[in-house]
Scaffold this active site. Structure first.
Site, PDB file in Angstrom:
ATOM      1  N   HIS A 150      40.936  61.099  -2.428  1.00 48.17           N
ATOM      2  CA  HIS A 150      40.440  61.924  -1.326  1.00 48.17           C
ATOM      3  C   HIS A 150      41.164  61.570  -0.010  1.00 48.17           C
ATOM      4  O   HIS A 150      40.553  61.051   0.931  1.00 48.17           O
ATOM      5  CB  HIS A 150      38.933  61.700  -1.191  1.00 48.17           C
ATOM      6  CG  HIS A 150      38.204  62.783  -0.471  1.00 48.17           C
ATOM      7  ND1 HIS A 150      38.404  63.055   0.862  1.00 48.17           N
ATOM      8  CD2 HIS A 150      37.261  63.662  -0.888  1.00 48.17           C
ATOM      9  CE1 HIS A 150      37.626  64.057   1.222  1.00 48.17           C
ATOM     10  NE2 HIS A 150      36.925  64.452   0.189  1.00 48.17           N
ATOM     11  N   GLU A 252      44.237  66.535  -1.068  1.00 42.58           N
ATOM     12  CA  GLU A 252      43.751  65.572  -2.046  1.00 42.58           C
ATOM     13  C   GLU A 252      44.287  65.854  -3.455  1.00 42.58           C
ATOM     14  O   GLU A 252      44.098  66.955  -3.987  1.00 42.58           O
ATOM     15  CB  GLU A 252      42.217  65.615  -2.050  1.00 42.58           C
ATOM     16  CG  GLU A 252      41.589  65.524  -0.658  1.00 42.58           C
ATOM     17  CD  GLU A 252      40.171  66.092  -0.611  1.00 42.58           C
ATOM     18  OE1 GLU A 252      39.485  66.107  -1.655  1.00 42.58           O
ATOM     19  OE2 GLU A 252      39.755  66.530   0.475  1.00 42.58           O
TER      20      GLU A 252
HETATM   21  O1  TA6 Z   1      37.124  67.259   0.334  1.00 30.64           O
HETATM   22  C1  TA6 Z   1      36.447  68.096  -0.482  1.00 30.64           C
HETATM   23  C2  TA6 Z   1      34.962  67.764  -0.512  1.00 30.64           C
HETATM   24  O2  TA6 Z   1      34.475  67.922  -1.817  1.00 30.64           O
HETATM   25  C3  TA6 Z   1      34.225  68.666   0.474  1.00 30.64           C
HETATM   26  O3  TA6 Z   1      33.431  69.605  -0.212  1.00 30.64           O
HETATM   27  C4  TA6 Z   1      33.380  67.693   1.296  1.00 30.64           C
HETATM   28  O4  TA6 Z   1      32.120  67.520   0.706  1.00 30.64           O
HETATM   29  C5  TA6 Z   1      34.236  66.436   1.236  1.00 30.64           C
HETATM   30  O5  TA6 Z   1      34.681  66.393  -0.113  1.00 30.64           O
HETATM   31  C6  TA6 Z   1      33.546  65.181   1.704  1.00 30.64           C
HETATM   32  O6  TA6 Z   1      32.580  64.763   0.768  1.00 30.64           O
HETATM   33  P1  TA6 Z   1      31.725  63.437   1.153  1.00 30.64           P
HETATM   34  O7  TA6 Z   1      30.804  63.227  -0.012  1.00 30.64           O
HETATM   35  O8  TA6 Z   1      32.713  62.321   1.318  1.00 30.64           O
HETATM   36  O9  TA6 Z   1      31.033  63.747   2.455  1.00 30.64           O
END
Ligand code: TA6
Length: 284
Positions: A150, A252
């Site tokens: 991520h 990502e």
């Molecule tokens: O980056 C994609 C994602 O799945 C978004 O939908 C958003 O939820 C992000 O990840 C952050 O997720 P988190 O659980 O770290 O707040």
């Protein structure tokens, strides 16, 4: 490299003789800094929790065994577990850090109860950072998972940032809805809250800002997630400053639109190689 206080190693900083550096927290094996060309290339929110109370808001959190919401907590347990540092060594131009995560009684009691062994290799050179996980099924039954790195990239201004390499790729738009969409732009820009899963991305994805660029090359990861919370979602996150969204873009690498399946004893290595291209090219 050095640790916090010698006793309870909670993070490691490594650097190459040519000035690049990286920092990784054992919590979630979260890379929280990557400097090359004298600049920080990753975004970590000023409000990020670095005490293990919640996943780090920034850097490169590791999503495993579940991307997004589902039977497990959002994005799975790998980013909230403390990993084991196996080694941190210089190999020629590289500094290589190896970290390991295995199942434990909590994961074995979860909705994803399988026995697994993850070996996470972080390889830093003057112009590249590669992050690759070797996933091993050490259970007696097959299992499947989704996984993703991520990556929060730091940019001077989202308004002058473009993402190349997604043209003609099918994507799912998680904000506007719609699944059979195809990207038509050579260079994708972000002007609002975006949350997209580009499926089966063929080649290199390049994030350009000003005269700099970060190339993202994937290894056995099929998809690319593009995310910026913009003002409205930033306001909803306690660990993300309301004025920070212009300084970041999440691009990502992962396999999230389909599952990776491993039979007992089988392994697969997946990951990404990030290159400071502007720097690399100037060294030609
Ligand atoms: O980056 C994609 C994602 O799945 C978004 O939908 C958003 O939820 C992000 O990840 C952050 O997720 P988190 O659980 O770290 O707040």
């Amino acid at each position: 490299f050095y640790s916090d206080d010698g006793e309870s190693l909670s993070r490691l900083v490594v650097s190459t003789r040519l000035g690049s550096s990286a920092e990784v927290y054992l919590y979630g094996a979260t890379v929280t800094s990557w400097k090359c060309g004298g600049k920080e290339r990753l975004f970590v929110s000023k409000q990020a929790k670095l005490d293990g109370s919640k996943p780090v808001r920034g850097g490169i959190p590791l999503v495993f065994p579940q991307f997004g919401p589902g039977d497990l907590p959002q994005h799975g347990f790998a980013r909230t577990r403390v990993w084991t540092l196996l080694s941190a060594e210089e190999h020629g131009e590289s500094v290589v850090v190896n970290l390991q995560l295995k199942d434990n009684e909590d994961t074995r009691a979860s909705k994803w109860p399988y026995k697994f062994d993850l070996l996470y290799t972080i390889d830093l050179t003057e112009t590249t950072l590669s992050t690759i996980i070797k996933y091993e099924n050490v259970d007696s039954q097959p299992f499947s998972f989704t996984s993703l790195m991520h990556t929060y990239l730091r940019v001077p201004d989202i308004a002058s940032t473009t993402v190349a390499g997604l043209k003609d790729v099918a994507y799912v738009d998680k904000i506007k809805g719609g699944t059979d969409l195809v990207e038509e732009r050579d260079e994708v820009t972000v002007e609002a809250n975006e949350d997209r899963v580009y499926v089966n991305v063929p080649g290199v994805v390049t994030v350009r800002y000003g005269d700099e660029s970060i190339a993202i090359r994937r290894f056995n990861f099929k998809d690319i997630v593009l995310w910026n919370p913009w003002a409205e979602k930033a306001a909803e996150m306690a660990d993300f400053g309301n004025d920070e969204f212009p300084q970041m873009i999440c691009v990502e690498a992962g396999t999230v639109a389909s599952e990776i399946s491993l039979r007992p004893g089988q392994t697969i290595s997946c990951g990404q190689i990030l290159t400071c291209e502007s720097l690399a090219s100037s060294n030609l």
